[in-house]
Write an enzyme that holds these catalytic residues in place. Structure first.
Site, short mmCIF file in Angstrom:
data_model
loop_
_atom_site.label_atom_id
_atom_site.label_comp_id
_atom_site.label_asym_id
_atom_site.label_seq_id
_atom_site.Cartn_x
_atom_site.Cartn_y
_atom_site.Cartn_z
N GLU A 198 -13.33 -11.98 1.52
CA GLU A 198 -13.59 -11.24 2.76
C GLU A 198 -14.15 -9.86 2.43
O GLU A 198 -15.09 -9.39 3.05
CB GLU A 198 -12.30 -11.13 3.56
CG GLU A 198 -12.54 -10.70 4.98
CD GLU A 198 -11.26 -10.70 5.80
OE1 GLU A 198 -10.21 -11.12 5.27
OE2 GLU A 198 -11.33 -10.27 6.96
N ARG B 181 -0.68 -18.83 -9.98
CA ARG B 181 0.36 -19.77 -9.53
C ARG B 181 -0.06 -21.22 -9.74
O ARG B 181 0.81 -22.11 -9.83
CB ARG B 181 0.74 -19.49 -8.08
CG ARG B 181 1.55 -18.19 -7.92
CD ARG B 181 2.01 -17.99 -6.49
NE ARG B 181 0.92 -17.89 -5.54
CZ ARG B 181 0.25 -16.77 -5.29
NH1 ARG B 181 0.57 -15.64 -5.88
NH2 ARG B 181 -0.74 -16.77 -4.41
P1 AMP Z 1 -8.94 -19.25 -0.94
O1 AMP Z 1 -9.94 -19.02 -2.03
O2 AMP Z 1 -9.22 -18.48 0.30
O3 AMP Z 1 -8.73 -20.73 -0.67
O4 AMP Z 1 -7.56 -18.66 -1.46
C1 AMP Z 1 -6.79 -19.39 -2.34
C2 AMP Z 1 -6.14 -18.53 -3.39
O5 AMP Z 1 -5.58 -17.35 -2.85
C3 AMP Z 1 -5.04 -19.31 -4.03
O6 AMP Z 1 -5.12 -19.12 -5.43
C4 AMP Z 1 -3.78 -18.76 -3.41
O7 AMP Z 1 -2.81 -18.57 -4.42
C5 AMP Z 1 -4.16 -17.45 -2.76
N1 AMP Z 1 -3.83 -17.36 -1.33
C6 AMP Z 1 -4.71 -17.27 -0.30
N2 AMP Z 1 -4.10 -17.16 0.87
C7 AMP Z 1 -2.78 -17.19 0.62
C8 AMP Z 1 -1.61 -17.13 1.44
N3 AMP Z 1 -1.68 -16.98 2.78
N4 AMP Z 1 -0.41 -17.20 0.83
C9 AMP Z 1 -0.32 -17.34 -0.51
N5 AMP Z 1 -1.40 -17.40 -1.33
C10 AMP Z 1 -2.62 -17.33 -0.78
#
Ligand code: AMP
Length: 178
Positions: free
Chosen positions: A99, A62
């Site tokens: 996780e 995205r």
């Molecule tokens: P993080 O590495 O935990 O910051 O997760 C970010 C990535 O996971 C991004 O590329 C987001 O598209 C996706 N992502 C994580 N959590 C969500 C959420 N609650 N809703 C939508 N996309 C998420």
């Protein structure tokens, strides 16, 4: 309606997707609304215009949807950061913990060589692991990381602090905070 109200009205919470306990922020309505999509891209461009980016990195998948139009408006090139097996040329690669398990991201070595100023763009900042990993790829390529931009930040998951820890002093622009 303000830009913030417009954007918030086009983001839908989907409980327990893709796994139980996660509230997924579905940006599909925003992408499909010409006014909201234009407002989101314009806001990223306005927030990052002073960074002097020569390349905008989009994080699969995205992130691509915002990185490409932002790069166009900033007069920068667009560089995809991808999951393994998608890029044909020599790559830099980094892994990061989730996780459960881990993820790997790659970028073409030649895409960021030679003093580029790089903005990293994604849709959602959660724990910050993904964006921090993309930032490592930029650094590994010898380019200068000039900022992170996301459509929305999930503040309770601590991504902002994680990015500041991993990439001190690099600004994070979040259009919306939840
Ligand atoms: P993080 O590495 O935990 O910051 O997760 C970010 C990535 O996971 C991004 O590329 C987001 O598209 C996706 N992502 C994580 N959590 C969500 C959420 N609650 N809703 C939508 N996309 C998420």
């Amino acid at each position: 309606m303000s830009v913030e109200e417009l954007l918030r009205s086009r983001i839908v919470d989907v409980p327990d997707f893709p796994i139980p306990g996660v509230v997924f922020k579905d940006i599909s309505p925003l992408l499909g609304d010409p006014d909201a999509f234009a407002a989101a891209v314009d806001a990223v461009v306005a927030a990052c215009a002073d960074a002097g980016a020569t390349k905008v990195v989009g994080i699969e998948a995205r992130g691509f949807l915002f990185a490409a139009p932002a790069a166009y408006h900033l007069g920068a090139g667009v560089v995809p950061v991808r999951k393994p097996g998608k890029l044909p040329g020599p790559t830099h690669e980094t892994s990061y913990d989730l996780e459960y398990g881990s993820n790997v991201l790659q970028v073409h070595r030649q895409a960021l060589a030679g003093g580029e100023r790089v903005l990293v763009v994604d849709d959602v900042l959660a724990t910050g692991g993904t964006a921090a990993a993309a930032g490592r790829l930029v650094a590994d390529a010898g380019a200068e990381l000039v900022g992170f931009a996301v459509l929305l930040e999930l503040a309770s998951l601590g991504g902002r602090a994680h990015l500041e820890d991993q990439h001190p002093g690099v600004p994070l622009h979040a259009l919306l905070t939840y």
